[in-house]
Design a protein around this motif. Structure first.
Motif, PDB file in Angstrom:
ATOM      1  N   LEU A 140       0.923  -1.133  -0.022  1.00 18.54           N
ATOM      2  CA  LEU A 140      -0.114   0.213  -0.294  1.00 18.54           C
ATOM      3  C   LEU A 140       0.777   0.973   0.069  1.00 18.54           C
ATOM      4  O   LEU A 140       0.958   2.393  -0.713  1.00 18.54           O
ATOM      5  N   VAL A 141       1.856   1.481   0.418  1.00 24.65           N
ATOM      6  CA  VAL A 141       2.848   2.324   0.759  1.00 24.65           C
ATOM      7  C   VAL A 141       3.486   2.623  -0.116  1.00 24.65           C
ATOM      8  O   VAL A 141       2.980   4.213  -1.387  1.00 24.65           O
ATOM      9  N   GLU A 178      13.137  13.576   2.429  1.00 19.14           N
ATOM     10  CA  GLU A 178      14.938  12.580   2.869  1.00 19.14           C
ATOM     11  C   GLU A 178      13.863  11.718   3.291  1.00 19.14           C
ATOM     12  O   GLU A 178      14.574  10.952   3.074  1.00 19.14           O
ATOM     13  N   LEU A 179      13.849  12.258   4.562  1.00 17.36           N
ATOM     14  CA  LEU A 179      12.720  10.761   4.466  1.00 17.36           C
ATOM     15  C   LEU A 179      12.090   9.815   4.328  1.00 17.36           C
ATOM     16  O   LEU A 179      12.960   8.667   5.452  1.00 17.36           O
ATOM     17  N   VAL A 186      14.220   6.032   4.237  1.00 18.14           N
ATOM     18  CA  VAL A 186      13.452   5.086   5.280  1.00 18.14           C
ATOM     19  C   VAL A 186      12.761   3.361   4.421  1.00 18.14           C
ATOM     20  O   VAL A 186      13.181   2.448   4.185  1.00 18.14           O
ATOM     21  N   SER A 187      12.563   3.894   3.021  1.00 14.82           N
ATOM     22  CA  SER A 187      12.611   3.714   1.864  1.00 14.82           C
ATOM     23  C   SER A 187      14.512   2.310   1.285  1.00 14.82           C
ATOM     24  O   SER A 187      14.001   0.805   1.387  1.00 14.82           O
ATOM     25  N   TRP A 188      14.943   3.079   1.658  1.00 14.31           N
ATOM     26  CA  TRP A 188      16.535   2.169   1.962  1.00 14.31           C
ATOM     27  C   TRP A 188      16.827   1.759   2.834  1.00 14.31           C
ATOM     28  O   TRP A 188      17.294   0.759   2.471  1.00 14.31           O
ATOM     29  N   ILE A 218      13.550  -1.852   3.107  1.00 13.26           N
ATOM     30  CA  ILE A 218      14.291  -2.677   1.309  1.00 13.26           C
ATOM     31  C   ILE A 218      14.701  -4.498   2.901  1.00 13.26           C
ATOM     32  O   ILE A 218      14.050  -5.249   1.884  1.00 13.26           O
ATOM     33  N   PRO A 219      14.806  -3.696   4.025  1.00 14.16           N
ATOM     34  CA  PRO A 219      15.385  -4.447   5.244  1.00 14.16           C
ATOM     35  C   PRO A 219      13.788  -5.660   5.282  1.00 14.16           C
ATOM     36  O   PRO A 219      13.876  -6.657   5.559  1.00 14.16           O
ATOM     37  N   LEU A 220      12.950  -4.825   5.432  1.00 14.57           N
ATOM     38  CA  LEU A 220      12.182  -5.017   5.386  1.00 14.57           C
ATOM     39  C   LEU A 220      11.018  -6.145   4.581  1.00 14.57           C
ATOM     40  O   LEU A 220      10.569  -7.491   5.181  1.00 14.57           O
ATOM     41  N   ALA A 221      11.000  -5.828   3.824  1.00 13.66           N
ATOM     42  CA  ALA A 221      10.575  -6.271   2.548  1.00 13.66           C
ATOM     43  C   ALA A 221      11.517  -7.599   2.244  1.00 13.66           C
ATOM     44  O   ALA A 221      10.828  -8.599   2.276  1.00 13.66           O
TER      45      ALA A 221
END
Lengths: 445, 189, 310, 101
Positions: free
Chosen positions: C190-191, C284-285, C289-291, C295-298
């Motif tokens: 969803l994000v 920036e945030l 957060v994405s990188w 990514i680790p979460l995914a």
């Protein structure tokens, strides 16, 4: 499909379009900021962010004559069919035709806007031709090896456009820098504010605010009509309840604009509606709204943290919520015996950044409503200076005039989004600055 | 299945598109346009791959190229002196040699294609092709696949080391010599 | 690629679905905005205003900027809308009810998502104007950051299905929906869905602080088309989310397609509400957060899903 | 869609790529030429896989290796361009008379 049905289709298209909310690009002249802001609540009008989406240009009040050309440029960007409406204000800015439709101040511009919109779509009113001649900023035709105005690869002004200059970016590379001027009618800034910047990518590496923005209009009223209670409090005692209610409303009006800048348009409209609805003793509603804003992630991920100026830098400047968010207990109200009798204590926080500015204003909104409920019939006792929603207001000095020089140092080095957030969070009001500087007011004080 | 004439028509559209846009890459002044033309060329080739039954490769090519071309456009706008192509420029050297070499390469390869005798052993249906590729990737060719992965990882590390401000050996700004920029007129001439 | 529906049925079906979806998004968005702004739902106005606004757009002339890339400017909304249609064509409405059951549906959908950033970049770059261009670069940074978490989140749905086909991914959820099997997947998706349709908190290219960003110079029909293309992307994302995580057509009592539509509507509602109730995140945030987190979460999500299969 | 037609299209792409890689002065345009050459190679590879190799999956495997090469070429190319620009502020091949830093 036959010709008749095609025409009928076109007619019904027009019929549908006639009932659409009128897309208006509104420009707030001197002293008309709140009236223009209230158009957001009008059902018949849709305030748009760019002249490209508008059908009508609404000019409210008198415009700083230095901005007449910029206004004409805004006009020329509107798609046809287009028209201009003048709301209040005494002089028609130079390139505009004197025959522009006028709506007297104090009258609702909506019916007139609807009527012009209807006649524009009907074809009974001709669309307005461009006001400015279509000329290139620099003469270029026939210059250079291909007649394109440039020379070599990066020289000259090809097609009248200067080539980009190099400037160091934050990673140590020398890349193209983009000079950009926003304002005086940028929808997210208070009308009349101009910010000149140089962008390296999305970072502002140079910021300047030109002088003379708070010059009063040549003609027309020099003070907002009606005068705000803060302005009256400079010369005469005013009911504390009235003053504090006005403060709460001013904060909510700022909140409305600031929320829209953070992408929360519906909640911004809600804040504007609250500014109309609230009365003394409505502090719980404000606190509930504050909690709702907390749940939007506003303070967590939308407002930049740690971007304030040093507390020692603004000590004594009397910048209202900005000062109090820096831990400085500066508030003219503490000097007023009438306020002291009510047990008033300023809201002071220690964040000194954008989220702290927001928190202080939200807390003050609720506090003001509490004060308004407690104050009863009490009047202010201090005359000659007053704590406006933006800070210490004096007959010849306004908090906005003192905050403007901070803009370059606050914004330099910020990413565009953070810079715009910081700028809107400052709550600058050039009208207040114009009024304070106006000689008429200084004389009466 | 899609009927064959439709496949043929689609192939000719894609092939012509790939070649024309591929050529346009080197015939436009604007860097961003060049990147988008190259992307269009790749997209058309991706379409041909799908027509050939190699759905997975075609789609992966599209997926990869979209990101790559965006980065390419951004890099060009960053470093090119004249990314918008406002001043007409001919940034080519040895144009004639290059054109001859390109034509020669085309003729030689086309001759191979026309004259070569290729066995006629068509591939199976797409569903099977994707599955087979998967099994091959994680079966017999596991080593190749993993090597590609490790190569990409080391590329990432290497690229960051080369491009970063703190270069491979100390700050990139130290001890570097900036060449005198030649007058721009000379470049255009 | 197995094409189930003949082209003369498939094209109108997708176009009609998208048109209905776009209208629905416009109405629902207005109703929600009205409720949140405190002016009430005003259902009648909400239903008519989008149509009236669209009619007006047809009567307004288009205005060009100085020296724009006219081709690119015209292509951008068409490309975005086409990508939405392409993505929607991959989503099955019910068993056997799909326009194109690609064996690599998952990769095809990802490719469409990757091309969204080309469409947005083109849309911001081609008007030759500062604010749209800024929006375009912002989206470049944003989209390149969420591509990898998106691919990984979707990849985890392909694991239990042992196939890249969307139909097989739905079929694998007959007993257990992916939203339960891999709880991180749907929020991650969803994000990214918000990012792909640049809506609400992730609307960075067309943000209010850029006075409309990439669409700041659009007028008339071009503005209308860009808005419609964005909304259709939202519909496609919601439909794919319903198929990939909420079990597609599976559900008790009601027929499959009805379930599919209900789930799509639920996701649409969720996304639209998020658009009004969540503030725009700082770019920036978001990149950070994405990188560093998504990514680790995914990746963890993929590992956990894989571990369950072993 | 005969095998020959596809091979000719692939050869054309490769030829344009050769022309671009040899004639362009700008680093990035030069890389575009390389990309086009790889593009043509992938096309030829896949058509031979589909038509002549009986669907041996290793054909597709090779195409994946090609794509990896393309990604590596791009990443390192961009990194080198950034590095060179950082030090020499050069963006075309002629400005690099020495390759030593």
């Amino acid at each position: 499909m036959g010709l008749t049905s095609g025409l009928a289709g076109l007619a019904s298209l027009r019929g549908l379009a006639l009932a659409a909310p009128v897309p208006v690009f509104a420009v707030a002249g001197f002293g008309t900021r709140t009236a223009v802001q209230d158009l957001r609540l009008a059902r018949e009008i849709e305030l748009v962010d760019t002249p490209r989406a508008a059908a009508l240009l609404l000019i409210a009040g008198s415009i700083n004559p230095a901005h007449a050309e910029a206004l004409a440029r805004v006009h020329d960007q509107m798609p046809h069919p287009r028209a201009t409406v003048l709301w209040g204000g005494s002089a028609v800015p130079a390139p505009f035709s004197p025959e522009v439709t006028r709506v007297p101040w104090g009258e609702d511009p909506t019916p007139a806007a609807r009527e012009i919109f209807r006649s524009l779509l009907n074809g009974s009113r001709a669309t307005e031709p461009p006001l400015l001649p279509d000329v290139d900023p620099v003469e270029w035709r026939g210059v250079g090896p291909y007649g394109q105005g440039g020379s070599g690869m990066t020289g000259g002004t090809p097609y009248g456009r200067p080539m980009a200059e190099l400037a160091p970016d934050r990673d140590g590379l020398r890349l193209d820098a983009l000079p950009l001027e926003i304002g005086p009618f940028y929808p997210r800034l208070p009308a009349g504010l101009v910010v000149e910047m140089t962008l390296a990518g999305d970072v502002l590496i140079e910021v300047a605010v030109p002088a003379g923005l708070d010059r009063p209009p040549d003609e027309g009223p020099r003070r907002p009509i009606p005068a705000s209670p803060f302005e009256r409090a400079l010369t005469e005692p005013v009911r504390i309840a009235e003053l504090e209610l006005a403060r709460a409303r001013a904060h909510l009006r700022w909140l409305s604009d600031a929320l829209i800048n953070q992408g929360l348009v519906a909640l911004g409209t809600r804040a504007l509606r609250l500014a109309h609805d609230i009365g003394p003793g409505d502090a719980p509603r404000i606190r509930a709204f504050t909690r709702q804003l907390g749940r939007t992630g506003l303070f967590r991920w939308s407002l930049p943290h740690g971007q304030g100026v040093g507390a020692e830098r603004i000590a004594g400047a009397g910048l209202g919520p900005l000062s109090r968010a820096a831990g400085l207990a500066e508030d003219v109200r503490t000097e007023d015996p009438a306020y002291r009798a009510l047990g008033f204590r300023p809201v002071v926080m220690a964040g000194n950044d954008v989220p702290a500015w927001w928190r202080v204003r939200l807390a003050e909104t609720a506090e003001s409503l509490d004060l308004a409920a407690r104050a009863g019939e009490a009047d202010t006792a201090l005359v000659g200076r007053v704590e406006s929603p933006r800070g210490r207001l004096e007959p010849d000095d306004s908090p906005t005039a003192r905050a403007l020089p901070l803009v370059p140092e606050l914004l330099t080095g910020l990413e565009w989004g953070d810079a715009m957030t910081t700028l809107t969070s400052l709550d600058l009001d050039l009208d207040e600055s114009v009024t304070a500087a106006s000689p008429a007011l200084a004389a009466t004080a | 299945m899609i009927p064959t004439p439709l496949v043929d028509a689609a192939f000719f559209v894609f092939a012509a598109g790939a070649i024309v846009t591929g050529y346009r890459v080197f015939r436009t002044d604007s860097m961003v346009r060049a990147a988008f033309y190259l992307l269009a060329s790749f997209s058309a080739v991706g379409g041909i791959l799908v027509l050939l039954g190699s759905e997975f490769l075609g789609m992966v090519l599209l997926l990869m190229m979209a990101g790559e071309m965006l980065i390419m456009a951004i890099v060009m706008v960053m470093y090119m002196m004249n990314p918008a192509g406002l001043n007409p420029m001919t940034m080519v050297h040895q144009n004639r040699v290059a054109a001859v070499a390109g034509l020669a390469a085309f003729l030689a390869l086309a001759a191979v294609g026309l004259l070569g005798d290729f066995p006629d052993r068509p591939a199976p249906q797409p569903a099977l092709a994707t599955e087979e590729l998967g099994i091959e990737l994680l079966g017999d060719s596991m080593l190749v696949f993993q090597t590609a992965g490790v190569t990409l990882l080391s590329t990432m590390i290497g690229a960051v080391a080369i491009a970063g401000r703190r270069g491979r050996s100390g700050s990139a700004e130290d001890g570097s010599i900036e060449p005198a920029l030649q007058p721009d007129e000379e470049d255009a001439a | 690629m197995n094409v189930y529906a003949p082209i003369q049925i498939a094209l109108p079906a997708v176009a009609l679905t998208l048109a209905l979806g776009v209208y629905l998004v416009a109405v629902a968005d207005r109703v929600m905005a009205g409720v949140i702004a405190g002016s009430g739902p005003e259902l009648r106005a909400a239903m008519l205003t989008p149509l009236r606004g669209a009619a007006l757009a047809f009567l307004q002339w288009r205005r060009a900027t100085e020296r724009p890339d006219a081709g690119g400017w015209a292509l951008a909304p068409a490309l975005l809308g086409g990508l939405a249609a392409f993505a929607l064509a991959l989503v099955p409405l019910g068993p056997g009810l799909v326009v194109a059951d690609a064996d690599t549906g998952f990769v095809a959908f990802s490719a469409a998502i990757a091309f969204v950033m080309i469409a947005v970049y083109l849309h911001g770059w081609s008007p030759n104007s500062a604010l749209p261009l800024h929006g375009a670069y912002r989206y470049g940074a944003q989209a390149l950051s969420f591509q990898i978490p998106f691919l990984l989140a979707m990849l985890a749905t392909a694991l239990p299905a042992e196939s890249l086909s969307i139909v097989r991914i739905v079929e694998a959820q007959a007993t257990l929906w992916n939203v339960v099997r891999e709880p991180v997947g749907l929020p991650l998706y969803l994000v990214v869905g918000l990012g792909v349709s640049f809506w609400g908190p992730l609307n960075m290219p067309d943000a209010t602080d850029l006075a409309g960003g990439t669409s700041a110079e659009d007028s008339g029909v071009a503005r209308l088309l860009w808005g419609a293309a964005r909304a259709s992307m939202l519909v496609a994302v919601a439909a794919m989310g319903a198929a990939g995580f909420l079990g597609g057509w599976f559900g008790p009592f009601l027929p499959g397609p009805v379930w599919m539509i209900l789930k799509t509507l639920a996701l649409l509602g969720l996304i639209l509400a998020a658009g009004h109730l969540l503030a725009r995140i700082r770019i920036e945030l978001f990149v950070l957060v994405s990188w560093a987190i998504l990514i680790p979460l995914a990746l963890l999500n993929v590992f956990v899903s894989g571990a369950f299969l072993l | 869609m005969s095998t020959e037609a596809v091979l000719i299209a692939a050869a054309a792409l490769f030829g344009i790529g050769v022309y671009g890689a040899l004639s362009q002065q700008s680093f990035v345009m030069l890389m575009m030429g390389l990309e086009l050459m790889i593009n043509g190679a992938i096309l030829a590879l896949v058509v031979l896989w589909a038509r002549a190799a009986g669907g041996n999956p290793q054909g597709q495997m090779l195409a994946i290796v090609f794509m990896t090469v393309m990604a590596v070429e791009m990443a390192l190319g961009f990194a080198l361009i950034t590095g060179v620009y950082r030090v020499r502020r050069a963006d075309i091949t002629e400005k690099l008379r020495r390759l030593k830093g």
